[in-house]
Design an enzyme around this catalytic site. Structure first.
Site, mmCIF file in Angstrom:
data_model
loop_
_atom_site.group_PDB
_atom_site.id
_atom_site.type_symbol
_atom_site.label_atom_id
_atom_site.label_comp_id
_atom_site.label_asym_id
_atom_site.label_seq_id
_atom_site.Cartn_x
_atom_site.Cartn_y
_atom_site.Cartn_z
ATOM 1 N N ASP A 168 0.850 -1.187 0.000
ATOM 2 C CA ASP A 168 0.000 0.000 0.000
ATOM 3 C C ASP A 168 0.891 1.244 0.000
ATOM 4 O O ASP A 168 1.978 1.237 -0.585
ATOM 5 C CB ASP A 168 -0.944 -0.028 1.199
ATOM 6 C CG ASP A 168 -2.290 0.595 0.895
ATOM 7 O OD1 ASP A 168 -2.328 1.820 0.681
ATOM 8 O OD2 ASP A 168 -3.303 -0.130 0.866
ATOM 9 N N HIS A 220 -3.628 5.795 3.455
ATOM 10 C CA HIS A 220 -4.386 4.603 3.072
ATOM 11 C C HIS A 220 -3.770 3.334 3.651
ATOM 12 O O HIS A 220 -4.470 2.479 4.209
ATOM 13 C CB HIS A 220 -4.467 4.511 1.543
ATOM 14 C CG HIS A 220 -5.473 3.542 1.027
ATOM 15 N ND1 HIS A 220 -5.172 2.223 0.762
ATOM 16 C CD2 HIS A 220 -6.786 3.687 0.726
ATOM 17 C CE1 HIS A 220 -6.253 1.600 0.317
ATOM 18 N NE2 HIS A 220 -7.251 2.466 0.288
ATOM 19 N N SER A 280 -11.503 -1.274 -0.111
ATOM 20 C CA SER A 280 -10.171 -1.350 0.504
ATOM 21 C C SER A 280 -10.295 -1.751 1.962
ATOM 22 O O SER A 280 -9.589 -2.636 2.461
ATOM 23 C CB SER A 280 -9.454 0.000 0.430
ATOM 24 O OG SER A 280 -9.053 0.316 -0.856
#
Length: 712
Positions: A296, A339, A537
């Protein structure tokens, strides 16, 4: 003299291109005399390209501007390296997992390499994104409403690069507060009244709003209601509703929130309870000794809830920056976007949950004792490239044994540009699956249209996850619903996807206010270190945590066993009349349950009839059981279920009914050898227009809409 040089060069290149094959012995011969620098002195390179039968290219730029990033795959990497050296290219990525290398070349060098189609496969270095939601509205609302004596207020943020205009507002409130005496938008009064009978409801149309109710590009605004009577502070925010419609054809609804959400000091992540992981925590099943790799944007590795497990032992066992191609100390890993931190926190946050001021005996992460391998492959704005993502997956492949990596979380995606077996990212993760590494991917946030499953979720072997929300009523499963943007199947190869769904709406997890997304959307920060995001996600992070719990309970499970037990322990949503509330192309096998997955003893029910080694070698490929009738409705071959239209509309009144059993044969008898005659209408064709143009720019506004959806 220049004419002689041109002639000699043309002879060398023409001789090179005349070979039907190229091998290492040829590379060590005189053919390596190709010197593109000398060509820069030529006055007429176009004559050279014409003599070689190559397309015309700009003279100097085609030789000196090495602005083409490509992946080259071939059977013998040493030979491919020699070929790249021969034409003067620069090798940037070593990717033996997919028999390839990343290369930077000029236009002319690229044309030369394209002359060997029998020897190499060339793929443009295409973009990838963290699997945030595409939200065409691009106007976001705060997660909480402020309650005062006679007032309530709510903040909006316009992420558009243009002005947005409010077309309508609708409000409801407890009637005990009397009438709304005024409505203000950014301090300007758009409505006032001291009389009339509103009965707890008020609608304002454009005649009230057109003058003041607007926001400039990247502007925020406060909506404020004043009541005739006091007492608003005694209510919960879900006793109020504020719905705003914009002339740009989008709507925003006040996020109702949980009753305990605004309690200072509370830190409950809710989804842990929804899936039953809290029960497993109390039984000592916390993901201990299982390593999850997260590819990520990095991680906030210095945060104690990520840095250490529940016994305060360090648990980030490795950190790798795939962009810079370097290993690093765990404590030095950063996350400029947020994220990766958010997903890692969902998987493994080791802090206790606090509810109503009381510390509970379960944790905020699904697998709070899991070890983490943090791999940064995404930039601050949430984008990456195929080459950097492949380098990240290569790292997992190279180190999975020494680091005991059992699970890989991939909360990113891209639109499919080829069959699943031809995509390099898919090839790499299929090889991870072949090594018995469980690969969990987000389905994507480009729904609700059919056939919107992205790469790598379209791989039939992996676990692809869609997203649901509890509708802010944690204790009432009957109003849970699929998030509208969750991508839907079938895939282009007719497989039923997603495989299952998991909580992905308004997910609380870790982030710092200094990171890119929290900085853009500060209204979604809760306290100093928690942030709210929604998407597949987040749902894939939940499932990755469940897989860690399953593997702690039974470390002998294969990747296929894990998928089998996960899918056979889900619950499908159906209506009160017994019909499915969502088609299998929307909810897969249903909603996950951590307790049932851990307790399951099912085996031999995943990927039956499919040979992943044969798929990787190209000996045979597979198609699923999904079909489309002449009216455009989808069905599953061989099974008597209702047809599902592409524009399937979800009913609100449904139950996650355990009594509806997803037959094993319905899931697993989906492997067919690929037939060329099978075609999905026009949508199946990979149009050239789908390729990213060279002029593609990472606009800030593009990132805002593509990378983040804070509320559903």
């Amino acid at each position: 003299m220049k004419l002689h040089k041109r002639s000699t060069f043309a002879v060398l290149v023409s001789g090179l291109l005349s070979f039907s094959t190229f091998n290492a012995s040829a590379a060590s011969s005189g053919l390596l005399g190709l010197d593109l620098d000398s060509v820069a002195d030529l006055t007429d390179v176009s004559a050279l390209t014409t003599s070689l039968g190559l397309p015309e290219v700009p003279v100097i730029d085609s030789i000196l501007s090495m602005d083409n990033e490509i992946l080259i795959q071939g059977g013998d990497i040493a030979v491919v390296n020699d070929l790249v050296n021969l034409v003067g290219g620069i090798v940037t990525h070593e990717l033996p997992l997919v028999d390839g290398i990343g290369v930077r070349v000029s236009d002319l060098q690229l044309e030369l390499l394209k002359s060997f189609p029998a020897l190499i496969t060339i793929t443009e270095n295409q973009p990838l994104f963290t699997a945030g939601a595409l939200d065409n509205c691009q106007v976001y609302g705060s997660h909480v409403v402020d309650l005062e004596r006679k007032k309530v207020s709510w903040n909006l943020y316009n992420a558009r690069d243009m002005q947005t205009n409010v077309d309508e507002m609708k409000f409801t409130w407890p009637t005990s507060l009397g009438n709304v005496t005024s409505v203000k938008f950014n301090g300007s009064t758009v409505f006032w009244s001291f009389f009339g009978r509103q009965n707890g409801e008020l609608t304002l149309d454009s005649s009230w709003l057109s003058r003041y109710a607007k926001m400039n590009a990247y502007d925020d605004a406060k909506v404020e209601l004043t009541f005739a009577r006091s007492g608003a502070e005694n209510y919960q925010q879900n006793d109020f509703s504020m719905n705003v419609s914009f002339t740009q054809n989008c709507d925003r609804e006040l996020v109702k929130g949980y009753d305990t959400q605004a309690n200072e000091g509370d830190s409950n992540s809710y989804y842990v309870n929804t899936i039953g992981a809290n029960e497993l925590h109390e039984d000592g099943i916390t993901g201990k000794d299982i390593t999850v790799a997260v590819i990520d944007s990095g991680a906030w590795a210095d945060h104690k809830a990520l840095k250490n497990d529940t016994d305060n032992n360090p648990r980030i066992t490795a950190a790798f920056d795939a962009i810079e191609n370097q290993e690093m100390q765990a404590e030095d890993m950063t996350d400029e976007n947020s994220h990766g931190t958010h997903i890692s926190g969902i998987i493994a946050n080791s802090d206790y949950a606090v509810v109503d001021g009381q510390m509970r005996n379960y944790y905020q992460g699904v697998a709070p004792d899991a070890n983490l391998v943090v791999i940064k492959a995404f930039y601050e704005d949430g984008h990456s490239t195929y080459l950097d993502a492949l380098r990240a997956i290569q790292y997992v492949s190279d180190h999975h044994e020494e680091l005991n990596i059992r699970v890989v979380n991939l909360s990113f995606g891209a639109p499919p540009r080829s069959n699943y077996w031809a995509d390099p990212i898919n090839q790499a993760i299929m090889k991870l699956w072949e090594k018995d590494i469980v690969v969990v991917t987000s389905a994507g946030n480009t729904g609700p249209a059919a056939m919107t499953i992205g790469v790598p979720a379209n791989v039939p072997y992996v676990i692809s996850v869609g997203a649901i929300t509890d509708n802010y009523t944690q204790d009432n499963p009957h109003d849970d619903e699929l998030l509208s943007f969750s991508s839907q199947g079938p895939t282009h190869e007719a497989f039923v996807k997603p495989d299952l769904v998991a909580p992905g709406g308004h997910i609380f997890s870790l982030a710092s206010e200094d990171m890119y997304m929290p900085n853009k959307f500060p209204q979604y920060m809760v306290g100093n270190d928690r942030f709210i995001m929604s998407g597949t996600s987040q749902a894939s992070g939940v499932v990755s945590g469940i897989v860690a719990l399953m593997l702690q309970n039974d470390p002998s499970l294969s990747a296929n066993d894990v998928k089998c037990r996960l899918m056979s322990s889900t619950t499908m949503a159906q209506l009160s009349n017994g019909k499915l509330a969502y088609s299998p192309f929307q909810q897969g096998s249903g909603s996950v349950n951590a307790v049932k997955a851990v307790e399951s003893t099912a085996t031999g029910c995943a990927n039956n009839g499919m040979d992943i080694a044969a798929d990787l070698s190209g000996e045979q490929h597979y198609m699923g059981a999904a079909r489309k009738d002449e009216d455009g409705n989808y069905y599953i071959q061989g099974f008597e279920f209702e047809l599902w239209e592409e524009a399937f509309i979800w009913e609100e009144a449904f139950i996650w009914e355990e009594a509806f059993i997803w037959e094993e044969a319905f899931i697993w008898e989906e492997a067919f050898i690929w037939e060329e005659a099978f075609i999905w209408e026009e949508a199946f064709i990979w149009e050239e227009a789908f390729i990213w143009e060279e002029a593609f720019i990472w606009e800030e506004a593009y990132v805002n809409q593509e990378n983040f959806l804070p509320q559903e």
